[in-house]
Design an enzyme around this catalytic site. Structure first.
Site, short mmCIF file in Angstrom:
data_model
loop_
_atom_site.label_atom_id
_atom_site.label_comp_id
_atom_site.label_asym_id
_atom_site.label_seq_id
_atom_site.Cartn_x
_atom_site.Cartn_y
_atom_site.Cartn_z
N LYS A 99 9.39 -40.84 36.95
CA LYS A 99 10.15 -39.64 36.56
C LYS A 99 10.20 -39.59 35.06
CE LYS A 99 12.86 -36.11 37.29
NZ LYS A 99 11.92 -35.37 36.41
N LYS A 135 5.85 -40.63 31.72
CA LYS A 135 5.87 -39.56 30.71
C LYS A 135 4.48 -38.98 30.60
CE LYS A 135 8.79 -37.75 27.73
NZ LYS A 135 10.27 -37.70 27.76
N GLY A 174 10.60 -31.27 31.61
CA GLY A 174 10.31 -30.80 30.25
C GLY A 174 10.57 -31.86 29.20
N ASP A 175 10.15 -31.57 28.00
CA ASP A 175 10.43 -32.37 26.80
C ASP A 175 10.06 -31.46 25.62
OD1 ASP A 175 11.05 -35.40 26.03
OD2 ASP A 175 9.46 -34.78 24.69
N ASN A 249 16.30 -27.60 22.70
CA ASN A 249 17.15 -27.72 23.87
C ASN A 249 18.28 -28.73 23.66
OD1 ASN A 249 17.47 -29.57 26.55
ND2 ASN A 249 17.53 -27.40 27.04
N SER A 387 18.31 -34.12 36.19
CA SER A 387 17.04 -33.93 36.91
C SER A 387 17.10 -34.65 38.26
CB SER A 387 15.87 -34.52 36.11
OG SER A 387 15.42 -33.63 35.13
P1 NDP Z 1 12.51 -28.78 21.96
O1 NDP Z 1 11.07 -28.52 21.90
O2 NDP Z 1 13.41 -27.86 22.72
O3 NDP Z 1 13.12 -28.90 20.48
C1 NDP Z 1 12.62 -29.82 19.57
C2 NDP Z 1 13.30 -29.60 18.24
O4 NDP Z 1 12.89 -30.63 17.34
C3 NDP Z 1 12.90 -28.28 17.59
O5 NDP Z 1 13.96 -27.85 16.75
C4 NDP Z 1 11.67 -28.69 16.77
O6 NDP Z 1 11.40 -27.84 15.67
C5 NDP Z 1 12.11 -30.07 16.28
N1 NDP Z 1 10.94 -30.92 16.06
C6 NDP Z 1 10.00 -31.27 16.96
N2 NDP Z 1 9.07 -32.04 16.38
C7 NDP Z 1 9.44 -32.17 15.09
C8 NDP Z 1 8.88 -32.86 13.99
N3 NDP Z 1 7.75 -33.56 14.11
N4 NDP Z 1 9.55 -32.81 12.80
C9 NDP Z 1 10.70 -32.09 12.68
N5 NDP Z 1 11.27 -31.42 13.70
C10 NDP Z 1 10.64 -31.48 14.89
O7 NDP Z 1 12.66 -30.28 22.51
P2 NDP Z 1 13.94 -31.01 23.11
O8 NDP Z 1 15.17 -30.51 22.43
O9 NDP Z 1 13.84 -30.96 24.58
O10 NDP Z 1 13.66 -32.52 22.67
C11 NDP Z 1 14.18 -33.08 21.47
C12 NDP Z 1 14.21 -34.59 21.59
O11 NDP Z 1 15.05 -34.96 22.68
C13 NDP Z 1 12.88 -35.27 21.86
O12 NDP Z 1 12.88 -36.55 21.26
C14 NDP Z 1 12.89 -35.45 23.39
O13 NDP Z 1 12.03 -36.49 23.80
C15 NDP Z 1 14.34 -35.79 23.59
N6 NDP Z 1 14.88 -35.61 24.93
C16 NDP Z 1 14.79 -34.41 25.58
C17 NDP Z 1 15.35 -34.26 26.82
C18 NDP Z 1 15.36 -32.95 27.53
O14 NDP Z 1 15.95 -32.88 28.62
N7 NDP Z 1 14.76 -31.89 27.00
C19 NDP Z 1 16.00 -35.38 27.52
C20 NDP Z 1 16.11 -36.57 26.72
C21 NDP Z 1 15.56 -36.66 25.49
P3 NDP Z 1 10.65 -26.42 15.91
O15 NDP Z 1 11.70 -25.50 16.45
O16 NDP Z 1 10.19 -26.04 14.53
O17 NDP Z 1 9.53 -26.67 16.87
O1 2IT Z 2 13.25 -37.92 27.70
C1 2IT Z 2 13.75 -37.49 28.76
O2 2IT Z 2 14.60 -38.13 29.39
C2 2IT Z 2 13.34 -36.16 29.23
N1 2IT Z 2 12.55 -35.49 28.58
C3 2IT Z 2 13.86 -35.64 30.54
C4 2IT Z 2 13.08 -36.19 31.69
C5 2IT Z 2 13.42 -35.61 33.04
O3 2IT Z 2 12.72 -36.03 33.99
O4 2IT Z 2 14.32 -34.79 33.17
#
Ligand code: NDP
Ligand code: 2IT
Length: 455
Positions: A99, A135, A174-175, A249, A387
């Protein structure tokens, strides 16, 4: 890199283990970093609990079960043939089906996906739900692509991926770069190929099997964890200033919940730079930011222009003073020097919404300063936890109310916090959340591996 908090014996073991891992996995710096952070906690633990060493558990847990690499060919709006690479890293399924999310990012590498898959094993174990770790993703860059281009890419990617996933096998989500739009296109193609309405992906739309609160879950969960850490010290989030990075997100919903808990979130960032809004990103300003980033996919600079606040191009927010730091963008966005600046400016607690946003130097700076520091595998586990709850609802063929999911999310974050406190090495009352999360996440998976024998 030896650690000054380990015994000489543990340091020797760590060096030996890491040099073998680096030899076996050259050119994978992010994977080395994630394993090093875990090994710093697990090696002292396995020196005391020798059955885990006898069974070579850490060696086995750092080798993914398998990695699938494939070509994704698609056509852009001008009828040009485009080629991308995609991966699914199926890391460990000892406590449940693989997952973990899918990331679309032009700079994505196998090293990044291996670090993310490895972290996911521990995170999913901490949630208390039966989920293994995996992943995946692609070096496809969704920036500037039309909806139809994204659709054609997702359909092509799923045309290969569908044979490797399944509700009992591997359940993506998603991620970075993969949100509601991408999940819908991926799921639509899976359903078409399989003729099955399987719970094979999470983060689905509400009309076709998604869970209420999944969108908010990672950010809200991170804010709940921060609140739990502060309450454990007799304090709280209320009245504090929070420095947040990201505007995707995780960041948007961390800001929303921190606001509800009484904090003032004064920063956000994206790939172009950071915005500093001393009055706080709240109410109609937060709604504007959601529209800007979730719907229009624009630049944060527009927020600064709209509300007349400062935008600093190519900068991260860590020089802005505040008691709370919540990195929610990407890996290695907070260095040792940034950590020193935050500590100098009075930070008392850090909760990682992103995966591995703080580098190893940064973690060591926070530990030496005795700053409360929640690693991503604990603080951002709310997303994958909901999830898991989406899968439970799909299995029962019913939907829980928003309140019910939120209550379960809060309960899971409290349980993860309690496990970190239980397993975190304490010195004069200080909770080492990194060690706590690593050891608690490790033990459950390791015990299952031992029970299965030599496989
Ligand atoms: P999104 O794509 O929704 O948002 C990512 C954000 O980070 C955007 O503001 C983006 O900028 C910025 N960003 C991405 N890459 C870079 C970079 N190289 N340098 C500077 N800024 C950057 O992703 P999420 O919010 O879902 O994910 C953010 C983090 O949280 C990641 O590390 C992800 O692995 C982690 N995560 C996500 C989960 C989820 O449920 N979505 C769960 C657990 C962890 P821009 O808008 O310009 O693209
Ligand atoms: O990093 C993370 O935990 C996620 N992007 C969410 C993974 C999931 O299966 O909901």
């Amino acid at each position: 890199m030896p650690s000054n908090t380990l015994s000489a014996e543990a340091n020797r073991e760590l060096e030996k283990f890491m040099s073998g891992l680096i030899d076996r996995n050259p050119h994978e710096p992010e994977f080395h970093q994630a394993v090093h952070e875990v090994a710093e906690s697990i090696i002292p633990f396995t020196l005391e609990n020798t059955e885990y060493r006898d069974h070579q558990i850490l060696e086995r847990m750092t080798e993914p079960d398998r990695i699938i690499i494939f070509r994704v060919t698609w056509e852009d709006d001008d009828n040009n043939v485009r080629v991308n690479r995609a991966w699914r890293v199926q890391f460990n399924n000892c406590i449940g089906p693989y997952k973990g999310g899918l990331r679309f990012d032009k700079s994505l590498t196998l090293s990044v996906l291996k670090f993310l898959g490895f972290e996911q094993v521990f995170k999913n174990s901490l949630t208390t739900l039966p989920m293994g770790g995996g992943k995946g993703g692609s070096n496809f860059n969704p920036k500037g692509k039309s909806d139809r281009e994204v659709m054609r890419f997702c359909q092509s990617m799923m045309t290969e991926m569908y044979r490797h996933i399944g509700p009992e096998t591997d359940v993506p989500a998603g991620d970075i770069g993969v949100g509601a739009r991408e999940i819908s296109y991926l799921y639509g193609q899976y359903k078409r190929l399989m003729n099955r309405f399987h719970s094979v992906i999470t983060g689905k739309g509400l009309s076709y099997g998604g869970s209420l609160m999944r969108t908010e879950a990672t950010g809200y969960g991170c804010a709940y964890f921060l609140q739990n850490m502060l309450e454990h010290q007799g304090d709280g989030v209320d009245g504090k200033t929070a420095i947040v990075s990201g505007s995707g997100n995780v960041a948007l919903y961390a800001i929303e919940k921190l606001n509800q808990l009484g904090a003032t979130c004064v920063t956000a960032s994206d790939r172009n730079g950071m915005a500093h809004d001393p009055d706080g990103i709240r109410d109609e300003k937060l709604e504007f930011l959601k529209q800007l980033k979730e719907v229009r996919r624009g630049s944060l600079e527009e927020y600064a222009k709209e509300f007349g606040c400062e935008f600093r191009a190519d900068e991260r927010p860590w020089s802005v003073p505040g008691e709370l730091a919540v990195p929610c963008a990407t890996q290695n966005e907070l260095s040792g020097d940034d950590a020193k600046t935050l500590v100098k400016n009075g930070v008392i607690a850090v909760a990682e919404g992103a995966n591995m946003p703080t580098d190893l130097d940064g973690i060591h700076v926070f530990r030496e300063a005795r700053t409360l520091f929640a690693p991503g595998k604990a603080a951002n586990a709310g997303g994958v936890a909901v999830s898991g709850l989406e899968q439970s609802q799909n299995a029962q063929r019913l939907s829980w109310s928003r309140e019910e999911v939120d209550e379960r999310l809060q309960g899971i974050m409290r349980t993860i916090h309690a496990k970190c406190v239980e397993h975190g090495r304490r010195d004069k009352g200080f909770v080492n959340y990194v060690a706590g999360a690593n050891v608690a996440g490790f033990v459950k998976v390791a015990d299952a591996m031992i029970a299965f024998g030599v496989i």
